[in-house]
Design a protein around this motif. Structure first.
Motif, PDB file in Angstrom:
ATOM      1  N   ALA A 198      -4.492   1.927  -2.831  1.00  0.00           N
ATOM      2  CA  ALA A 198      -3.921   1.783  -1.486  1.00  0.00           C
ATOM      3  C   ALA A 198      -5.021   1.578  -0.453  1.00  0.00           C
ATOM      4  O   ALA A 198      -4.886   0.752   0.456  1.00  0.00           O
ATOM      5  N   LYS A 258       0.817  -1.218   0.000  1.00  0.00           N
ATOM      6  CA  LYS A 258       0.000   0.000   0.000  1.00  0.00           C
ATOM      7  C   LYS A 258       0.854   1.272   0.000  1.00  0.00           C
ATOM      8  O   LYS A 258       0.476   2.280  -0.602  1.00  0.00           O
ATOM      9  N   ALA A 306      -2.930   7.567   2.856  1.00  0.00           N
ATOM     10  CA  ALA A 306      -3.662   7.508   1.580  1.00  0.00           C
ATOM     11  C   ALA A 306      -5.019   8.179   1.704  1.00  0.00           C
ATOM     12  O   ALA A 306      -5.468   8.860   0.782  1.00  0.00           O
ATOM     13  N   TYR A 320      -4.372   5.707  -7.657  1.00  0.00           N
ATOM     14  CA  TYR A 320      -3.392   5.024  -6.814  1.00  0.00           C
ATOM     15  C   TYR A 320      -3.756   5.127  -5.338  1.00  0.00           C
ATOM     16  O   TYR A 320      -3.550   4.170  -4.573  1.00  0.00           O
ATOM     17  N   PHE A 321      -4.300   6.271  -4.923  1.00  0.00           N
ATOM     18  CA  PHE A 321      -4.764   6.369  -3.540  1.00  0.00           C
ATOM     19  C   PHE A 321      -5.901   5.386  -3.299  1.00  0.00           C
ATOM     20  O   PHE A 321      -6.004   4.779  -2.233  1.00  0.00           O
ATOM     21  N   TYR A 373       1.826   2.259  -3.563  1.00  0.00           N
ATOM     22  CA  TYR A 373       0.707   2.869  -4.294  1.00  0.00           C
ATOM     23  C   TYR A 373       0.502   4.312  -3.848  1.00  0.00           C
ATOM     24  O   TYR A 373       0.297   5.215  -4.672  1.00  0.00           O
ATOM     25  N   ASN A 374       0.549   4.541  -2.545  1.00  0.00           N
ATOM     26  CA  ASN A 374       0.388   5.892  -2.027  1.00  0.00           C
ATOM     27  C   ASN A 374       1.506   6.805  -2.521  1.00  0.00           C
ATOM     28  O   ASN A 374       1.275   7.972  -2.863  1.00  0.00           O
ATOM     29  N   ASN A 418      -4.525  11.942   1.594  1.00  0.00           N
ATOM     30  CA  ASN A 418      -4.214  12.370   0.228  1.00  0.00           C
ATOM     31  C   ASN A 418      -5.454  12.309  -0.662  1.00  0.00           C
ATOM     32  O   ASN A 418      -5.712  13.224  -1.459  1.00  0.00           O
TER      33      ASN A 418
END
Length: 215
Positions: free
Chosen positions: A128, A102, A138, A124-125, A105-106, A141
């Motif tokens: 995650a 994860k 994440a 991508y968030f 990805y973050n 964001n």
């Protein structure tokens, strides 16, 4: 008694982590976890070049089961230096080894923000958060970017709309049964209300705040 002296001598190394890790690696150079911990300690103490060297040794060796963490850290170091392309390569290598990482990805999402690719960062968030819905970084964001997108003014909306269609963050569905027309109501003088039913595969996701329409 011999055991006491062995333990006593070892305890003298607990002055700090750096001394302990270094001594352990001198005795066992193949202790990948210890080498990783040392690299993290070097990074946190500002010794970036030495930290990068240690992370790269772990990555090149490739024997540690958590080697994806070394790739992720290398990506983070390059991102800090502004080398976003190199950083992306390492983040992607981390995910290639562990598709459930994860943090990587973050990090790619955060990297896309730096590239001003806000829509792409969202995907991508979201990935995650699918792995860990409680992942605070994440989530923060994701909320920050959705707030920025939802607050876009009418002047900037056309650019957002073009980015949705042609920015490459989303793929146009090739199936005609993904979005089914249900009904329309044109009784409101401000315009018609159209209702659709969406059908998506379990691995697909949709952001309601990005739904737009044109006629």
């Amino acid at each position: 008694i011999p055991a006491f002296f062995i333990i006593y001598e070892r305890n003298l190394l607990w002055i700090n982590d750096h001394i302990l890790y270094t001594d352990t690696l001198n005795k066992n150079p193949n202790a990948d976890l210890i080498k990783y911990n040392l690299a993290v300690e070097l990074r946190d103490s500002g010794q970036i070049s030495k930290a990068r060297e240690s992370f790269e040794e772990i990555a090149q060796k490739g024997t540690w089961r958590d080697v994806y963490k070394a790739y992720n850290n290398l990506g983070d170091l390059y991102r800090r230096e502004g080398n976003l392309d190199k950083a992306l390569q390492y983040f992607e290598k981390s995910i290639a080894i562990n598709s459930f990482h994860k943090e990587a990805y973050n990090n790619i999402g955060a990297l896309n923000i730096e590239k001003n690719q806000l829509l792409k960062s969202l995907t991508y968030f979201c990935k995650a958060l699918r792995i860990d819905p409680s992942f605070k970084d994440a989530k923060a964001n994701f909320d920050r970017i959705t707030g920025m997108i939802e607050g876009v003014d009418d002047t900037s909306f056309v650019f957002l709309y073009q980015d949705i269609l042609f920015g490459g963050a989303f793929k146009e569905s090739t199936s005609t049964d993904k979005l089914l027309f249900k009904s329309q109501d044109c009784s409101n003088p401000r315009g018609c209300l159209y209702k659709f039913e969406a059908r998506f595969d379990k691995n697909e996701f949709i952001f309601p705040f990005l739904i737009v329409g044109t006629s």
